[in-house]
Design a protein around this motif. Structure first.
Motif, PDB file in Angstrom:
ATOM      1  N   HIS A 120     -21.760  10.559 -25.356  1.00 37.15           N
ATOM      2  CA  HIS A 120     -21.630   9.787 -26.594  1.00 37.15           C
ATOM      3  C   HIS A 120     -20.436  10.220 -27.441  1.00 37.15           C
ATOM      4  N   ASP A 121     -20.020  11.476 -27.309  1.00 36.57           N
ATOM      5  CA  ASP A 121     -18.875  11.960 -28.093  1.00 36.57           C
ATOM      6  C   ASP A 121     -17.543  11.785 -27.382  1.00 36.57           C
ATOM      7  N   GLY A 122     -17.568  11.091 -26.220  1.00 30.38           N
ATOM      8  CA  GLY A 122     -16.327  10.783 -25.511  1.00 30.38           C
ATOM      9  C   GLY A 122     -15.953  11.756 -24.424  1.00 30.38           C
ATOM     10  N   GLU A 123     -16.642  12.889 -24.328  1.00 30.52           N
ATOM     11  CA  GLU A 123     -16.345  13.856 -23.275  1.00 30.52           C
ATOM     12  C   GLU A 123     -16.804  13.305 -21.921  1.00 30.52           C
ATOM     13  N   ALA A 124     -16.115  13.729 -20.849  1.00 28.69           N
ATOM     14  CA  ALA A 124     -16.429  13.243 -19.501  1.00 28.69           C
ATOM     15  C   ALA A 124     -17.674  13.937 -18.944  1.00 28.69           C
ATOM     16  N   PHE A 125     -18.496  13.176 -18.259  1.00 30.76           N
ATOM     17  CA  PHE A 125     -19.669  13.695 -17.559  1.00 30.76           C
ATOM     18  C   PHE A 125     -19.264  14.092 -16.144  1.00 30.76           C
ATOM     19  N   THR A 126     -19.651  15.298 -15.706  1.00 32.20           N
ATOM     20  CA  THR A 126     -19.297  15.773 -14.367  1.00 32.20           C
ATOM     21  C   THR A 126     -20.480  16.492 -13.729  1.00 32.20           C
ATOM     22  N   ALA A 127     -20.257  16.921 -12.498  1.00 35.70           N
ATOM     23  CA  ALA A 127     -21.284  17.663 -11.770  1.00 35.70           C
ATOM     24  C   ALA A 127     -21.617  18.981 -12.457  1.00 35.70           C
ATOM     25  N   ASP A 128     -20.666  19.530 -13.193  1.00 33.12           N
ATOM     26  CA  ASP A 128     -20.933  20.778 -13.919  1.00 33.12           C
ATOM     27  C   ASP A 128     -22.052  20.592 -14.945  1.00 33.12           C
ATOM     28  N   ASP A 129     -22.133  19.410 -15.543  1.00 34.81           N
ATOM     29  CA  ASP A 129     -23.206  19.131 -16.505  1.00 34.81           C
ATOM     30  C   ASP A 129     -24.568  19.112 -15.808  1.00 34.81           C
ATOM     31  N   VAL A 130     -24.589  18.565 -14.595  1.00 38.27           N
ATOM     32  CA  VAL A 130     -25.850  18.513 -13.848  1.00 38.27           C
ATOM     33  C   VAL A 130     -26.303  19.923 -13.492  1.00 38.27           C
ATOM     34  N   LYS A 131     -25.381  20.724 -12.950  1.00 36.44           N
ATOM     35  CA  LYS A 131     -25.720  22.107 -12.609  1.00 36.44           C
ATOM     36  C   LYS A 131     -26.169  22.857 -13.861  1.00 36.44           C
ATOM     37  N   PHE A 132     -25.429  22.701 -14.946  1.00 32.94           N
ATOM     38  CA  PHE A 132     -25.780  23.390 -16.189  1.00 32.94           C
ATOM     39  C   PHE A 132     -27.175  22.998 -16.658  1.00 32.94           C
ATOM     40  N   THR A 133     -27.510  21.708 -16.591  1.00 35.01           N
ATOM     41  CA  THR A 133     -28.813  21.230 -17.056  1.00 35.01           C
ATOM     42  C   THR A 133     -29.944  21.962 -16.371  1.00 35.01           C
ATOM     43  N   PHE A 134     -29.901  21.998 -15.039  1.00 33.52           N
ATOM     44  CA  PHE A 134     -31.003  22.628 -14.309  1.00 33.52           C
ATOM     45  C   PHE A 134     -31.021  24.137 -14.519  1.00 33.52           C
ATOM     46  N   ASP A 135     -29.864  24.756 -14.578  1.00 32.16           N
ATOM     47  CA  ASP A 135     -29.811  26.191 -14.840  1.00 32.16           C
ATOM     48  C   ASP A 135     -30.355  26.514 -16.231  1.00 32.16           C
ATOM     49  N   TYR A 136     -29.957  25.705 -17.210  1.00 26.94           N
ATOM     50  CA  TYR A 136     -30.374  25.941 -18.598  1.00 26.94           C
ATOM     51  C   TYR A 136     -31.878  25.725 -18.748  1.00 26.94           C
ATOM     52  N   LEU A 178     -39.517  21.890 -12.431  1.00 25.26           N
ATOM     53  CA  LEU A 178     -38.294  22.670 -12.262  1.00 25.26           C
ATOM     54  C   LEU A 178     -38.558  24.001 -11.571  1.00 25.26           C
ATOM     55  N   GLU A 179     -39.808  24.425 -11.550  1.00 24.23           N
ATOM     56  CA  GLU A 179     -40.142  25.682 -10.872  1.00 24.23           C
ATOM     57  C   GLU A 179     -39.906  25.588  -9.363  1.00 24.23           C
ATOM     58  N   TYR A 180     -39.789  24.377  -8.833  1.00 31.24           N
ATOM     59  CA  TYR A 180     -39.530  24.198  -7.404  1.00 31.24           C
ATOM     60  C   TYR A 180     -38.054  24.396  -7.045  1.00 31.24           C
ATOM     61  N   ILE A 181     -37.175  24.431  -8.038  1.00 30.50           N
ATOM     62  CA  ILE A 181     -35.740  24.491  -7.770  1.00 30.50           C
ATOM     63  C   ILE A 181     -35.294  25.933  -7.503  1.00 30.50           C
ATOM     64  N   ASP A 182     -34.560  26.105  -6.414  1.00 30.75           N
ATOM     65  CA  ASP A 182     -33.996  27.400  -6.073  1.00 30.75           C
ATOM     66  C   ASP A 182     -32.649  27.604  -6.769  1.00 30.75           C
ATOM     67  N   ARG A 183     -31.717  26.675  -6.531  1.00 24.24           N
ATOM     68  CA  ARG A 183     -30.408  26.742  -7.180  1.00 24.24           C
ATOM     69  C   ARG A 183     -29.759  25.365  -7.116  1.00 24.24           C
ATOM     70  N   VAL A 184     -28.705  25.192  -7.904  1.00 20.44           N
ATOM     71  CA  VAL A 184     -27.938  23.949  -7.920  1.00 20.44           C
ATOM     72  C   VAL A 184     -26.466  24.297  -7.772  1.00 20.44           C
ATOM     73  N   ASP A 185     -25.780  23.595  -6.858  1.00 18.68           N
ATOM     74  CA  ASP A 185     -24.355  23.819  -6.617  1.00 18.68           C
ATOM     75  C   ASP A 185     -23.562  22.572  -6.962  1.00 18.68           C
ATOM     76  N   ALA A 186     -22.483  22.748  -7.715  1.00 19.97           N
ATOM     77  CA  ALA A 186     -21.537  21.657  -7.965  1.00 19.97           C
ATOM     78  C   ALA A 186     -20.388  21.799  -6.969  1.00 19.97           C
ATOM     79  N   LEU A 187     -20.335  20.907  -5.968  1.00 19.28           N
ATOM     80  CA  LEU A 187     -19.319  21.020  -4.918  1.00 19.28           C
ATOM     81  C   LEU A 187     -17.955  20.558  -5.409  1.00 19.28           C
ATOM     82  N   ASP A 188     -17.950  19.529  -6.246  1.00 22.99           N
ATOM     83  CA  ASP A 188     -16.726  19.056  -6.890  1.00 22.99           C
ATOM     84  C   ASP A 188     -17.153  18.306  -8.143  1.00 22.99           C
TER      85      ASP A 188
END
Length: 576
Positions: free
Chosen positions: A107-123, A136-146
């Motif tokens: 909403h603030d104009g910043e670009a959405f990327t895979a880093d946001d997805v990885k950050f969400t699950f980690d956070y 979320l307890e089922y998740i082992d890890r999340v990798d952003a490939l690009d």
């Protein structure tokens, strides 16, 4: 003359200012489309619509979904791509690769990327919210490939992964939340910056009022409406007729309102499955409701058909004793019921030695004190009539019940703390097996190791038929052990003005993991969703209706101009 001039123009100015003040809560430009919704199940406060502040019930999540998006979503037929355009599942079901949509903006104009997805699950793993995002307890890890590819690795397969994780977890912006140490206290405009179709403009907790405006740069296209309002009303039918509401959600005993509007050509009505259940919740840890046979006796003493006819006027169906909504692919159709049988209830109570030794119509506990069999039945105000009828039905078998009604948050707190014997409570999500994890939720007094083992097994079973049989077993165990007695599944309707918006629908198996309302954000977007890709294997409160502010129309403007003209002519005449 100067005083008269000032007085008249002061009056005119006051009228203009009063007219403007009515609209101070919301500015509406000419030609803007504003849709207002509410009703008996909508309206009211459901918390601040951020990922950590929304009230953990269905409407709270829906309001969150207007601002935030998920990797997948659902339409009338099932799961569809959303922030992810496509995905693949590994052979062992433990890794899911998502290919993200390009060009999405926050909403603030910043670009959405895979880093946001990885950050969400980690956070969210670091800052859990178990009341909602428990999977979320089922998740082992999340990798952003690009920038546009992300892989979610699971500790074990999750059968409903595309719904309960990919389609439920709101993706949050790393550039905002990375600096938030205590997400539960995070409020303000930044807390609701998402990629969703709407931006939150106003929230009033006391009035239960929400105002959103369209995200014109939404990656699925500009929404069909410019502003969206949720407001609380005291009379749904009146609010629809006067235009204070454009759409209303109704259920249970609103059958009279539905009948009234069936003959009104200005409105349309759609009916959907309840995906919700009203239950009698037993405390399985406290005497005497910790006795399975005692719970059976109470079930036999309750006449569910009488409740449906007298309380909700036919606006419900008898519930599946295994909780899940009849007609869904997971509901066990062959469960034995506890049909109303006073004779059977009395026989069970007699065998358990709850007897009426003094003939006053109330049984006593089987102990030397002779204390009468009496306890409290708690519920929220909305279900007080059901509680009162159950009170009278239980009296017929010698059980005295005292009904205590209170607000929903208080009841939830009491149930979670286990400080009750008997309660009436309800919840949605009755279209997916995950709701069976804690049958007496939000209480948790039912304990059965065998049940827990079967639940865990079905949750990781990827073969549909094999999993269905396990889910059938769970429902049979609930029916036998009876930690809750499912009373009814409500019928549900949406009444709306098609001239304002004519895209309303009910989502298959409910929004996200089973929310039963017609407020899927697709209703307000109108863009045709792409087909679902096939998964392939790879190596990886108010006292009256709240009027919606409207812009001053031509009539109001003409009236003000006329008043000023009269004042001018009056002054000219006096000045001659």
């Amino acid at each position: 003359m100067r005083k008269e001039t000032m007085a008249i123009f002061g009056l005119a100015l006051a009228i203009v200012l009063c007219s403007c003040s009515v609209f101070s809560g919301m500015t509406v430009a000419s030609g803007e489309k504003v849709v207002k919704f509410g009703g008996s199940t909508l309206g009211g406060d459901f918390g601040y619509p951020s990922p950590y502040a929304f009230y953990p019930r269905g409407m709270g999540y829906i309001y969150l979904s207007f601002c935030f998006d998920t990797l997948t979503w659902k339409d009338e037929t099932g799961v569809i791509p959303w922030l992810a355009d496509s995905w693949e599942m590994s052979d062992d079901g433990k890794a899911w690769t998502f290919h993200l949509h390009r060009g999405v903006k926050w909403h603030d104009g910043e670009a959405f990327t895979a880093d946001d997805v990885k950050f969400t699950f980690d956070y969210m793993k670091e800052h859990p919210r178990p009341k909602w995002f428990k999977t979320l307890e089922y998740i082992d890890r999340v990798d952003a490939l690009d920038e546009y590819t992300v892989v979610i690795h699971l500790k074990k397969p999750v059968a409903d992964f595309l719904v309960t994780i990919a389609g439920d977890v709101p993706i949050i912006p790393e550039h905002i939340w990375s600096g938030v140490e205590d997400p539960k206290k995070f409020r303000g405009k930044e807390a609701v910056i998402g990629t969703g179709p709407f931006k939150l403009v106003e929230y009033n907790k006391e009035e239960g009022y929400y105002l959103w405006e369209a995200n014109e740069g939404y990656f699925k296209g500009k929404p069909l409406v410019d502003k969206l309002i949720s407001t609380k009303v005291s009379d749904t039918a009146l609010a629809l007729k006067t235009g204070d509401l454009d759409e209303a959600s109704l259920w249970r005993k609103d059958t009279d309102v539905v009948t009234e509007f069936e003959a009104n050509p200005k409105f349309k009505i759609i009916e959907g499955p309840g995906y919700w259940v009203l239950q009698l919740v037993f405390n399985c840890e406290k005497y005497p409701t910790n006795i399975t046979e005692f719970r059976h006796a109470i079930a036999y003493a309750i006449n569910r058909s009488e409740i449906i006819q007298k309380v909700v006027h036919g606006g419900a169906i008898p519930a599946n004793p295994g909780i899940l909504q009849p007609g869904t692919e997971w509901s066990n159709p062959d469960l034995p019921g506890y049909e109303y049988n006073v004779t059977r209830a009395n026989e069970i109570l007699d065998v358990l030695n709850f007897t009426d030794s003094n003939g006053d119509g109330i049984r006593e506990y089987p102990n030397p004190t002779g204390e009468e069999l009496e306890f409290e039945l708690i519920t929220i105000d909305k279900f007080s009539r059901e509680a009162e009828l159950i009170k009278s039905q239980l009296k017929e078998v010698g059980i005295r019940v005292n009904v205590k009604s209170m607000d929903k948050s208080t009841v939830d707190t009491i149930l979670k703390g286990g400080n009750f014997l008997l309660a009436i409570n309800g919840h949605g999500g009755c279209s997916y097996p995950d709701i069976l994890e804690i049958p007496d939720w939000p209480a948790s007094t039912y304990h059965n190791d065998s049940y827990d083992s079967i639940f865990d097994k079905q949750a990781t079973t990827m073969d549909f038929e094999e999993r269905k049989q396990l889910v059938y077993q769970l429902q049979a165990m609930i029916t036998d052990d009876l930690p809750v007695y499912a009373l009814y599944h409500p019928r549900r309707w949406a009444i709306y003005n098609p001239g304002k918006l004519d895209t309303w629908f009910y989502t298959k198996n409910g929004i996200a993991h089973g929310i039963p309302y017609e407020l899927n954000k697709l209703v307000f977007i109108g863009a045709e969703a792409p087909a679902t890709p096939m998964a392939t294997a790879t190596a990886t409160p108010t006292s009256k209706p709240v009027p919606t502010p409207k812009p001053p129309g031509f009539g109001a403007t003409l009236a003000i101009a006329g008043l000023l003209t009269v004042a001018y002519l009056f002054l000219r005449k006096r000045g001659r």
